[in-house]
Design a protein around this motif. Sequence first.
Motif, PDB file in Angstrom:
ATOM      1  N   LEU A 463       6.104   0.052 -20.247  1.00  0.00           N
ATOM      2  CA  LEU A 463       6.282   1.279 -19.543  1.00  0.00           C
ATOM      3  C   LEU A 463       5.149   1.170 -18.235  1.00  0.00           C
ATOM      4  CD1 LEU A 463       7.371   4.173 -18.887  1.00  0.00           C
ATOM      5  CD2 LEU A 463       5.698   5.026 -20.556  1.00  0.00           C
ATOM      6  N   SER A 464       5.329   1.032 -17.088  1.00  0.00           N
ATOM      7  CA  SER A 464       4.699   1.080 -15.700  1.00  0.00           C
ATOM      8  C   SER A 464       4.764   2.337 -15.316  1.00  0.00           C
ATOM      9  CB  SER A 464       5.155   0.100 -15.010  1.00  0.00           C
ATOM     10  OG  SER A 464       5.029  -1.326 -15.621  1.00  0.00           O
ATOM     11  N   GLY A 465       3.387   2.783 -14.839  1.00  0.00           N
ATOM     12  CA  GLY A 465       3.211   3.993 -14.031  1.00  0.00           C
ATOM     13  C   GLY A 465       2.453   3.725 -12.788  1.00  0.00           C
ATOM     14  N   ILE A 466       2.848   4.360 -11.552  1.00  0.00           N
ATOM     15  CA  ILE A 466       2.192   4.515 -10.423  1.00  0.00           C
ATOM     16  C   ILE A 466       1.958   5.923 -10.147  1.00  0.00           C
ATOM     17  CG2 ILE A 466       1.594   3.940  -8.183  1.00  0.00           C
ATOM     18  CD1 ILE A 466       3.965   1.635  -8.683  1.00  0.00           C
ATOM     19  N   ASP A 467       0.697   6.394 -10.052  1.00  0.00           N
ATOM     20  CA  ASP A 467       0.438   7.864  -9.466  1.00  0.00           C
ATOM     21  C   ASP A 467      -0.320   7.813  -8.045  1.00  0.00           C
ATOM     22  OD1 ASP A 467       1.227  10.013 -11.653  1.00  0.00           O
ATOM     23  OD2 ASP A 467      -0.124   8.511 -12.930  1.00  0.00           O
ATOM     24  N   ARG A 468       0.373   8.630  -7.328  1.00  0.00           N
ATOM     25  CA  ARG A 468      -0.066   8.567  -6.038  1.00  0.00           C
ATOM     26  C   ARG A 468      -0.354  10.107  -5.475  1.00  0.00           C
ATOM     27  NH1 ARG A 468       5.141   5.741  -5.750  1.00  0.00           N
ATOM     28  NH2 ARG A 468       4.654   3.401  -5.546  1.00  0.00           N
ATOM     29  N   PHE A 469      -1.517  10.004  -4.851  1.00  0.00           N
ATOM     30  CA  PHE A 469      -1.942  11.168  -4.412  1.00  0.00           C
ATOM     31  C   PHE A 469      -2.086  11.302  -2.597  1.00  0.00           C
ATOM     32  CE2 PHE A 469      -3.009  10.554  -8.398  1.00  0.00           C
ATOM     33  CZ  PHE A 469      -2.731  11.385  -9.128  1.00  0.00           C
ATOM     34  N   LYS A 520      -5.888  -1.545 -13.899  1.00  0.00           N
ATOM     35  CA  LYS A 520      -6.798  -2.559 -12.983  1.00  0.00           C
ATOM     36  C   LYS A 520      -7.539  -1.487 -11.951  1.00  0.00           C
ATOM     37  CE  LYS A 520      -4.093  -6.580 -13.573  1.00  0.00           C
ATOM     38  NZ  LYS A 520      -3.401  -7.555 -12.811  1.00  0.00           N
ATOM     39  N   ASP A 521      -6.988  -0.256 -11.914  1.00  0.00           N
ATOM     40  CA  ASP A 521      -7.767   0.554 -10.887  1.00  0.00           C
ATOM     41  C   ASP A 521      -8.724   1.448 -11.273  1.00  0.00           C
ATOM     42  OD1 ASP A 521      -5.752  -0.622  -8.860  1.00  0.00           O
ATOM     43  OD2 ASP A 521      -4.406   0.766  -9.858  1.00  0.00           O
ATOM     44  N   VAL A 522      -8.796   2.020 -12.559  1.00  0.00           N
ATOM     45  CA  VAL A 522      -9.750   3.019 -13.121  1.00  0.00           C
ATOM     46  C   VAL A 522      -9.847   2.686 -14.535  1.00  0.00           C
ATOM     47  CG1 VAL A 522     -10.137   5.284 -13.575  1.00  0.00           C
ATOM     48  CG2 VAL A 522      -8.609   4.811 -11.809  1.00  0.00           C
ATOM     49  N   GLU A 523     -11.173   2.723 -14.969  1.00  0.00           N
ATOM     50  CA  GLU A 523     -11.640   2.323 -16.154  1.00  0.00           C
ATOM     51  C   GLU A 523     -11.187   3.667 -17.004  1.00  0.00           C
ATOM     52  OE1 GLU A 523     -13.351   0.267 -19.458  1.00  0.00           O
ATOM     53  OE2 GLU A 523     -12.931  -0.435 -17.375  1.00  0.00           O
ATOM     54  N   LEU A 546      -7.756   9.024 -17.075  1.00  0.00           N
ATOM     55  CA  LEU A 546      -8.212   8.232 -16.059  1.00  0.00           C
ATOM     56  C   LEU A 546      -8.778   9.301 -14.629  1.00  0.00           C
ATOM     57  CD1 LEU A 546      -5.093   6.221 -15.616  1.00  0.00           C
ATOM     58  CD2 LEU A 546      -7.116   5.372 -16.923  1.00  0.00           C
ATOM     59  N   ALA A 547     -10.237   8.850 -14.376  1.00  0.00           N
ATOM     60  CA  ALA A 547     -10.801  10.121 -13.510  1.00  0.00           C
ATOM     61  C   ALA A 547     -11.297   9.317 -12.156  1.00  0.00           C
ATOM     62  CB  ALA A 547     -11.984  10.995 -14.206  1.00  0.00           C
ATOM     63  N   PHE A 548     -10.917   9.951 -11.244  1.00  0.00           N
ATOM     64  CA  PHE A 548     -11.154   9.283  -9.843  1.00  0.00           C
ATOM     65  C   PHE A 548     -11.130  10.209  -8.964  1.00  0.00           C
ATOM     66  CE2 PHE A 548      -6.862   8.665 -10.890  1.00  0.00           C
ATOM     67  CZ  PHE A 548      -6.099   9.112  -9.948  1.00  0.00           C
ATOM     68  N   LYS A 549     -11.623   9.822  -7.607  1.00  0.00           N
ATOM     69  CA  LYS A 549     -11.360  10.626  -6.447  1.00  0.00           C
ATOM     70  C   LYS A 549     -10.073   9.991  -5.571  1.00  0.00           C
ATOM     71  CE  LYS A 549     -14.856  12.594  -4.338  1.00  0.00           C
ATOM     72  NZ  LYS A 549     -15.970  12.752  -3.733  1.00  0.00           N
ATOM     73  N   ALA A 550      -9.056  11.084  -5.119  1.00  0.00           N
ATOM     74  CA  ALA A 550      -8.165  10.543  -4.453  1.00  0.00           C
ATOM     75  C   ALA A 550      -8.367   9.941  -3.118  1.00  0.00           C
ATOM     76  CB  ALA A 550      -7.172  11.848  -4.248  1.00  0.00           C
ATOM     77  N   PRO A 554      -6.072   6.556  -3.669  1.00  0.00           N
ATOM     78  CA  PRO A 554      -4.750   7.335  -3.362  1.00  0.00           C
ATOM     79  C   PRO A 554      -3.507   6.881  -4.248  1.00  0.00           C
ATOM     80  CG  PRO A 554      -5.344   5.908  -1.490  1.00  0.00           C
ATOM     81  CD  PRO A 554      -6.289   5.921  -2.347  1.00  0.00           C
ATOM     82  N   GLU A 555      -3.898   5.644  -4.918  1.00  0.00           N
ATOM     83  CA  GLU A 555      -2.757   5.208  -5.505  1.00  0.00           C
ATOM     84  C   GLU A 555      -3.418   4.464  -7.090  1.00  0.00           C
ATOM     85  OE1 GLU A 555       0.871   3.041  -4.062  1.00  0.00           O
ATOM     86  OE2 GLU A 555      -0.055   1.245  -5.083  1.00  0.00           O
ATOM     87  N   VAL A 556      -2.833   4.746  -8.171  1.00  0.00           N
ATOM     88  CA  VAL A 556      -3.394   4.126  -9.473  1.00  0.00           C
ATOM     89  C   VAL A 556      -2.253   3.860 -10.084  1.00  0.00           C
ATOM     90  CG1 VAL A 556      -4.726   4.821 -11.594  1.00  0.00           C
ATOM     91  CG2 VAL A 556      -5.676   5.620  -9.245  1.00  0.00           C
ATOM     92  N   ARG A 557      -2.430   2.580 -10.658  1.00  0.00           N
ATOM     93  CA  ARG A 557      -1.546   2.007 -11.326  1.00  0.00           C
ATOM     94  C   ARG A 557      -2.062   1.803 -12.935  1.00  0.00           C
ATOM     95  NH1 ARG A 557       2.654  -1.195  -8.408  1.00  0.00           N
ATOM     96  NH2 ARG A 557       2.159  -0.985  -6.064  1.00  0.00           N
TER      97      ARG A 557
END
Length: 571
Positions: A463-469, A520-523, A546-550, A554-557
């Motif tokens: 199951l793969s996901g991409i969240d974009r902001f 690979k984008d966020v720990e 997964l916490a980060f600044k958009a 802007p894109e986290v997989r």
Amino acid sequence: MAAGNTAGLWALVAKEIWRKARGRLRAGPVYRWRYTGRTPERVLIAPPDLRLADQQIALEIYYGRYPLAGHFVETGGESPFRIEVPDRNWQKSLHSFRWLRHMRAAGTELAAANARALVSDWIASHGNRISGVAWEPATTARRIIAWLQHSSVVLQGAEFRFYRSYLKSLALQIRYLRSIAREMPDGEERLRARIALAFAALSLPAPISALRGATRNLAEELDRQILPDGGHISRNPLAVLELLADLLPLRQTYANQAEAPPDALIGAIERMLPALRFFRHQDGSLARFNGMGVTIHDRIVAIMRHDDTAGAPLLHAPHSGYERLSLGTTTVIADTGVPPPSEVSETAHAGCLSFEMSSGRQHYIVNAGVDAFGADEFRPLSRATAAHSTASLNDTSSARFNHSPRVNGLLGSLLIGGPRHVRSERLDTKEMQGFVASHDGYVSRFGIYHEREMTLSEGGDVLSGIDRFLLAGGATPRDNGQDLVTIRFHIHPDVLLYQDEHGRLVLATPHSDSWVLTSKDVEPAVEESIFFAGLGGPRHSRQIVLAFKASQKPEVRWRFKRLSAQARPQD
């Protein structure tokens, strides 16, 4: 709160005040004479009841112990209708008389006599005074259905005096409900009132005009409330289950009385049964969206016995606003819809773009759900975006709720703001299933759109996901302190979460699959959580965050992958 939302809320408040005023008028002495009339001579037919029955509960009730609405009350020899119990849900359950089914299941003369005594007690204490919880229209509708469905056990061995008293009270309740049904708040309970009146027109001697009127009103309400894909306008999967438990017996009662059911009834059932299958995980549980809590599996089975449709469940429910991915043993169900209309949003959640994932009979990623019989103070927590497996911005919810005590006392805690536009598009191919969806629930406050793309592939193993902001036009958000994103994956409390030798987070169970989450984008981090929809109430659980600044990402997989048998830890 936006001006439009405020105006809409106060319009609902004014409408509810007017409705309650009319309700008090109809319950008063001025209207009372309208509810008198001829007493039916007999009950023509007792409709079936698909709700589960337990003869042990009949025994508990005989000894003055009432396990209703998640609360256990001992009456100490007093009538349950004459004691003060603060829990309002318990009172509603008591006065609805749905517990009569347990007396029927007991099948003894003692149970029938106890049922008759309790009905007689209710008539004596509440039958001549239209007020309080006992005569709320929703409770009255449920009681009418229950008295008709279980008339055989209540009237078993009854003397003529009680028989007439029972039918006289039933006729009074039916006339009262008929007069006030149109004034009821929109939603499931208004539809149930129309169902109750159709049952009454079929089960008691009545002129053909009464049956035609009840059938016409039922059809109009079904056409308005049941969506083309079988969902309910509240977007609550539980509403589909509860309404089917009444509509299926109603269809059977039309047939038993050699009356043609309305096309709207047949069509609604034929749409709702596949919709119920749509919301089911492979273990039979319903997905926890918009008011759904714990699933009683036997209840689902009792309803699904009437499902004659074949094949796999639908994957796309565009009118209800949900998507489903299903390959191999893996099932994913996601919320991709706008909030329901405010009038029917009392159970709605701020869970746009949230999802649940199960493999076989085990749930892995879940929403927190609701504790249907728990404390009211927990309900706002379970409805917040943070209680769902989706992303939130700046620790806020994608939809807003009314928390004014004055308004809540009239309308409940309605959803008064949220995404206005949710776009969803399927990405299916021969090798995978997927969708991409976006919502604007944060645009008015932060100017940021949330887009989520999910694909299920490799036979259900990945199951793969991409969240974009993104800002309008696809621009990257600015680093202005208003771009903090938190993506949450709530873990079912039965799932073990640990870190393997490679530093990856593994979701495992003793007798089912193991899944590994990577990004690979966020720990990823692990935090505490609460699963509100436990069978025995809320349970401690955990969540992956997964916490980060958009503005920076802007894109986290992210990806969930099923571990092969060789890669799973050995006991």
